[in-house]
Design an enzyme around this catalytic site. Structure first.
Site, PDB file in Angstrom:
ATOM      1  N   SER A 236       0.885  -1.292   0.027  1.00 47.63           N
ATOM      2  CA  SER A 236       0.054  -0.009   0.042  1.00 47.63           C
ATOM      3  C   SER A 236       0.961   1.162   0.024  1.00 47.63           C
ATOM      4  CB  SER A 236      -0.981  -0.030   1.435  1.00 47.63           C
ATOM      5  OG  SER A 236      -1.700   1.028   1.252  1.00 47.63           O
ATOM      6  N   ASN A 237       0.390   2.445   0.278  1.00 52.02           N
ATOM      7  CA  ASN A 237       1.007   3.755   0.431  1.00 52.02           C
ATOM      8  C   ASN A 237       0.436   4.805   1.549  1.00 52.02           C
ATOM      9  OD1 ASN A 237      -1.139   5.612  -0.528  1.00 52.02           O
ATOM     10  ND2 ASN A 237      -0.979   4.031  -2.430  1.00 52.02           N
ATOM     11  N   HIS A 238       1.225   5.826   1.652  1.00 54.63           N
ATOM     12  CA  HIS A 238       1.001   6.610   2.940  1.00 54.63           C
ATOM     13  C   HIS A 238      -0.312   7.627   2.653  1.00 54.63           C
ATOM     14  CE1 HIS A 238       3.971   5.113   5.414  1.00 54.63           C
ATOM     15  NE2 HIS A 238       4.957   5.454   4.428  1.00 54.63           N
ATOM     16  N   SER A 239      -1.284   7.536   1.748  1.00 57.41           N
ATOM     17  CA  SER A 239      -2.384   8.153   1.368  1.00 57.41           C
ATOM     18  C   SER A 239      -3.216   8.257   2.875  1.00 57.41           C
ATOM     19  CB  SER A 239      -3.058   7.981   0.382  1.00 57.41           C
ATOM     20  OG  SER A 239      -4.348   8.466   0.168  1.00 57.41           O
TER      21      SER A 239
ATOM     22  N   ALA B 219      -4.843   7.357  -4.148  1.00 60.54           N
ATOM     23  CA  ALA B 219      -3.637   7.100  -4.479  1.00 60.54           C
ATOM     24  C   ALA B 219      -3.557   5.484  -4.691  1.00 60.54           C
ATOM     25  CB  ALA B 219      -2.487   7.379  -3.218  1.00 60.54           C
TER      26      ALA B 219
END
Ligand code: CTP
Ligand code: CA
Length: 230
Positions: A33-36, A100
């Protein structure tokens, strides 16, 4: 109480928004995943509703309260987000892709937890569908707004995405500045669009709360949609 000028601008319009990260499963207990944080997309949903729109928010995993009177649909992966968007996009006047979305997902999802063995391992990834490009290239697209998260050459990459994905407008975000974007409550962006003469136009929205930035994006989108100058 006096109405602010923007109130009612989106009356009778349906706005579809994606927000937050997506989560791409590796096995039953792990994901990529990512930091959004989802804050920008949720602010867009709240402000669009205040401007009179009927709002549907397709949200990846994020810990934020649903804005009042907004219809929220929770999803996890990019493929689920695409499906949720496609099920609702024909009713939309505006589509704003703020999520994101993970560009890649694991090629195969293991049925059971992967056990460690060797001193290194390789995770094979495959490209996810581009939700924004899919919507924008459909036969009768809504007024479609994308975001561009860049760490360098922000304006150049944003303008390239505007043209390549055939968007009505793009909001360019410099994510190298950690005081804005991702987990921050503030943001600063530049809007780019092509007018009806195919001339590139731009409008900077200087550093402000994500609510104020959301308002600037929605006002510009409503203005272009109404004047048909895109
Ligand atoms: N987007 C999308 N679906 C994807 C990837 C991106 O809908 N699979 C949308 C995002 O919501 C955003 C826009 O496309 O509105 C641009 O995302 P960004 O990550 O900046 O661009 P990409 O086209 O993915 O290119 P890159 O990551 O290589 O810069
Ligand atoms: Ca990307």
């Amino acid at each position: 109480q006096l109405l602010s000028p923007a109130e009612g601008v989106l009356q009778g319009k349906h706005v579809l928004i994606t927000a937050g990260p997506t989560r791409e499963a590796v096995d039953p207990v792990r994901y990529v995943s990512n930091h959004s944080s989802g804050k920008m997309g949720f602010a867009l949903a709240a402000v669009a509703q205040q401007m009179g729109a009927e709002v549907t928010l397709i949200a990846g995993p994020c810990h934020l309260p649903t804005p009042p009177q907004v219809k929220r649909i929770d999803v996890e992966s990019a493929e689920q987000m695409l499906k949720a968007v496609q099920d609702r996009v024909t009713a939309a006047d505006f589509f704003i892709a703020c999520a994101a979305v993970a560009d890649y997902r694991p090629t195969a999802v293991a049925d059971s937890k992967i056990k460690k063995s060797a001193s290194s391992m390789t995770l094979e990834l495959v490209r996810n569908p581009d939700i924004l490009a899919t919507v924008a290239s459909s036969s009768k697209p809504p007024f479609t707004v994308g975001f561009a998260a860049e760490t360098h050459a922000v304006a150049d990459y944003a303008q390239d995405k505007l043209k390549r994905k055939r968007l009505a407008m793009i909001a360019a975000n410099d994510v190298s500045d950690t005081s804005i974007g991702f987990n921050s409550d503030e943001n600063a962006i530049s809007l780019f669009w092509l007018d009806s003469q195919q001339q590139l136009q731009s409008k900077p929205l200087d550093k402000a709360s994500k609510q104020q930035i959301a308002r600037g994006i929605l006002e510009q989108a409503a203005r272009l949609h109404t004047s048909n100058d895109y």
